[in-house]
Design a protein around this motif. Structure first.
Motif, mmCIF file in Angstrom:
data_model
loop_
_atom_site.group_PDB
_atom_site.id
_atom_site.type_symbol
_atom_site.label_atom_id
_atom_site.label_comp_id
_atom_site.label_asym_id
_atom_site.label_seq_id
_atom_site.Cartn_x
_atom_site.Cartn_y
_atom_site.Cartn_z
ATOM 1 N N ASN A 115 -20.311 -4.529 -4.733
ATOM 2 C CA ASN A 115 -19.982 -5.936 -4.588
ATOM 3 C C ASN A 115 -19.303 -6.426 -5.861
ATOM 4 O O ASN A 115 -19.548 -5.920 -6.963
ATOM 5 C CB ASN A 115 -21.234 -6.754 -4.322
ATOM 6 N N ARG A 116 -18.468 -7.452 -5.723
ATOM 7 C CA ARG A 116 -17.681 -7.938 -6.850
ATOM 8 C C ARG A 116 -17.969 -9.418 -7.082
ATOM 9 O O ARG A 116 -18.394 -10.129 -6.167
ATOM 10 C CB ARG A 116 -16.190 -7.706 -6.592
ATOM 11 N N GLY A 117 -17.738 -9.870 -8.298
ATOM 12 C CA GLY A 117 -17.987 -11.260 -8.640
ATOM 13 C C GLY A 117 -16.794 -11.878 -9.342
ATOM 14 O O GLY A 117 -15.959 -11.173 -9.916
ATOM 15 N N GLU A 118 -16.720 -13.191 -9.286
ATOM 16 C CA GLU A 118 -15.603 -13.923 -9.876
ATOM 17 C C GLU A 118 -16.102 -15.266 -10.381
ATOM 18 O O GLU A 118 -16.805 -15.979 -9.671
ATOM 19 C CB GLU A 118 -14.518 -14.117 -8.812
ATOM 20 N N VAL A 119 -15.766 -15.599 -11.617
ATOM 21 C CA VAL A 119 -16.060 -16.911 -12.176
ATOM 22 C C VAL A 119 -14.727 -17.622 -12.396
ATOM 23 O O VAL A 119 -13.889 -17.151 -13.177
ATOM 24 C CB VAL A 119 -16.841 -16.819 -13.498
ATOM 25 N N ALA A 120 -14.514 -18.720 -11.680
ATOM 26 C CA ALA A 120 -13.244 -19.440 -11.719
ATOM 27 C C ALA A 120 -13.417 -20.777 -12.421
ATOM 28 O O ALA A 120 -14.285 -21.576 -12.062
ATOM 29 C CB ALA A 120 -12.711 -19.659 -10.304
ATOM 30 N N LEU A 121 -12.580 -21.021 -13.427
ATOM 31 C CA LEU A 121 -12.569 -22.282 -14.171
ATOM 32 C C LEU A 121 -11.274 -23.010 -13.856
ATOM 33 O O LEU A 121 -10.187 -22.430 -13.977
ATOM 34 C CB LEU A 121 -12.667 -22.018 -15.678
ATOM 35 N N SER A 122 -11.384 -24.276 -13.458
ATOM 36 C CA SER A 122 -10.210 -25.034 -13.025
ATOM 37 C C SER A 122 -10.115 -26.363 -13.754
ATOM 38 O O SER A 122 -11.122 -26.994 -14.072
ATOM 39 C CB SER A 122 -10.271 -25.314 -11.517
ATOM 40 N N VAL A 123 -8.880 -26.790 -13.986
ATOM 41 C CA VAL A 123 -8.614 -28.117 -14.531
ATOM 42 C C VAL A 123 -7.340 -28.636 -13.864
ATOM 43 O O VAL A 123 -6.407 -27.863 -13.604
ATOM 44 C CB VAL A 123 -8.475 -28.085 -16.067
ATOM 45 N N GLY A 124 -7.332 -29.926 -13.545
ATOM 46 C CA GLY A 124 -6.176 -30.482 -12.854
ATOM 47 C C GLY A 124 -6.006 -31.959 -13.129
ATOM 48 O O GLY A 124 -6.742 -32.563 -13.923
ATOM 49 N N PHE A 125 -5.023 -32.552 -12.471
ATOM 50 C CA PHE A 125 -4.723 -33.972 -12.679
ATOM 51 C C PHE A 125 -4.248 -34.598 -11.377
ATOM 52 O O PHE A 125 -3.779 -33.918 -10.458
ATOM 53 C CB PHE A 125 -3.638 -34.156 -13.746
ATOM 54 N N GLU A 126 -4.378 -35.927 -11.300
ATOM 55 C CA GLU A 126 -3.770 -36.740 -10.253
ATOM 56 C C GLU A 126 -3.128 -37.930 -10.943
ATOM 57 O O GLU A 126 -3.781 -38.603 -11.747
ATOM 58 C CB GLU A 126 -4.817 -37.201 -9.241
ATOM 59 N N GLN A 127 -1.870 -38.189 -10.661
ATOM 60 C CA GLN A 127 -1.135 -39.243 -11.351
ATOM 61 C C GLN A 127 -0.264 -40.006 -10.367
ATOM 62 O O GLN A 127 0.580 -39.413 -9.683
ATOM 63 C CB GLN A 127 -0.257 -38.656 -12.457
ATOM 64 N N ARG A 128 -0.479 -41.331 -10.285
ATOM 65 C CA ARG A 128 0.384 -42.143 -9.428
ATOM 66 C C ARG A 128 1.725 -42.327 -10.124
ATOM 67 O O ARG A 128 1.793 -42.716 -11.300
ATOM 68 C CB ARG A 128 -0.244 -43.496 -9.125
ATOM 69 N N LEU A 129 2.810 -42.027 -9.402
ATOM 70 C CA LEU A 129 4.144 -42.115 -9.973
ATOM 71 C C LEU A 129 4.798 -43.460 -9.697
ATOM 72 O O LEU A 129 5.320 -44.103 -10.600
ATOM 73 C CB LEU A 129 5.021 -40.989 -9.409
ATOM 74 N N TYR A 130 4.771 -43.871 -8.445
ATOM 75 C CA TYR A 130 5.389 -45.145 -8.072
ATOM 76 C C TYR A 130 4.900 -45.530 -6.685
ATOM 77 O O TYR A 130 4.988 -44.747 -5.742
ATOM 78 C CB TYR A 130 6.916 -45.020 -8.072
ATOM 79 N N GLY A 131 4.376 -46.750 -6.560
ATOM 80 C CA GLY A 131 3.929 -47.213 -5.254
ATOM 81 C C GLY A 131 2.892 -46.287 -4.650
ATOM 82 O O GLY A 131 1.834 -46.047 -5.227
ATOM 83 N N GLN A 132 3.190 -45.719 -3.494
ATOM 84 C CA GLN A 132 2.264 -44.855 -2.770
ATOM 85 C C GLN A 132 2.496 -43.368 -3.061
ATOM 86 O O GLN A 132 1.866 -42.517 -2.428
ATOM 87 C CB GLN A 132 2.398 -45.110 -1.263
ATOM 88 N N LEU A 133 3.368 -43.060 -4.007
ATOM 89 C CA LEU A 133 3.693 -41.673 -4.329
ATOM 90 C C LEU A 133 2.901 -41.208 -5.544
ATOM 91 O O LEU A 133 2.935 -41.843 -6.598
ATOM 92 C CB LEU A 133 5.189 -41.527 -4.599
#
Length: 243
Positions: free
Chosen positions: A155-173
């Protein structure tokens, strides 16, 4: 909607059926229409449906289309079930505004075809969070342990580290992105890297449409897997509707 679960490579969604006995909720009870302020779980009784259409290059160089469903149901304001898993929000932002939100998730993370053996499948446990700085900017992050069940190999294992962003650009976009580093245990490779970028347009309080691109350097054949549905690069479009 957790984009990591939607577009991680390989992308395999395993579904199970839930009986939905409650009626559709009113618009006042839906999650915020602003993607930045939207929590990582659905509101009580809220249902999200949709789909993703992807075109990508598998790790063996072949190009392939793939269509994936999107589904989620808010059992309570803090618990959401969907294709392959369940997510619990144990720290919420006051009225879904600024501040820190934290969740726990567990479920099926994917499947891979092993060369010369039965299929392998992954079960993951993750801690995922979101910090909303303003109605325009948010940071997302997470850590996940994935157990890959093998039949004829260790059996195999995986440790995943994530980082991200959300940014409003204009209006509903809005724009979003995520980088994931995976520490691989008992694989041929020691680690892998994956990233995604996309644009989301909020059509209404209930619906979103978007485009996205992904990249991963995980080498399926080197690690003993068939390349089927394990992508190096993808581009896609998606649509979601909440009610």
């Amino acid at each position: 909607m957790m984009m990591k679960k939607l577009i991680s490579t390989p992308v395999v969604l395993s579904s199970f059926v839930f009986a939905l006995s409650s009626a559709a909720v009113s618009a006042q009870q839906l999650s915020p229409s602003n993607l930045i302020e939207r929590p990582l779980v659905l509101a009580d009784g809220e249902i999200a449906v949709g789909g993703v259409l992807l075109f990508g290059e598998q790790t063996d160089g072949d190009n392939k289309w793939r269509a994936l469903p999107v589904f989620g149901y808010g059992v309570t304001d803090n618990v959401t079930v969907g294709f392959g898993g369940i997510r619990y929000q144990f720290m919420e932002r006051w009225q879904d505004k600024t501040g820190l939100e934290m969740t726990l998730g567990i479920g099926l993370t994917g499947g891979r075809e092993v060369i010369g053996a039965d299929d392998s499948y992954g079960v993951g446990l993750d801690l995922a969070g979101k910090y909303v700085f303003s109605s325009d900017t948010a940071l997302t992050f997470g850590i996940e342990y994935i157990h890959w069940q093998e039949d004829k190999r260790d059996n195999r294992g995986e440790v995943a580290l994530s980082v991200g962003f959300e940014q409003r650009l204009y209006g509903q976009l809005s724009a979003f992105g995520q980088y994931t580093y995976s520490d691989l245990h008992d694989f041929v490779e020691d680690d892998s890297h994956a990233g995604s970028l996309g644009l989301n347009y909020t059509l209404s309080k209930q619906s979103d449409i978007g485009v996205l691109v992904t990249y991963s350097n995980f080498d399926a054949q080197t690690n003993g897997y068939k390349a089927d549905d394990i992508y190096e690069k993808t581009a896609g479009v998606y649509y979601t509707y909440r009610f």
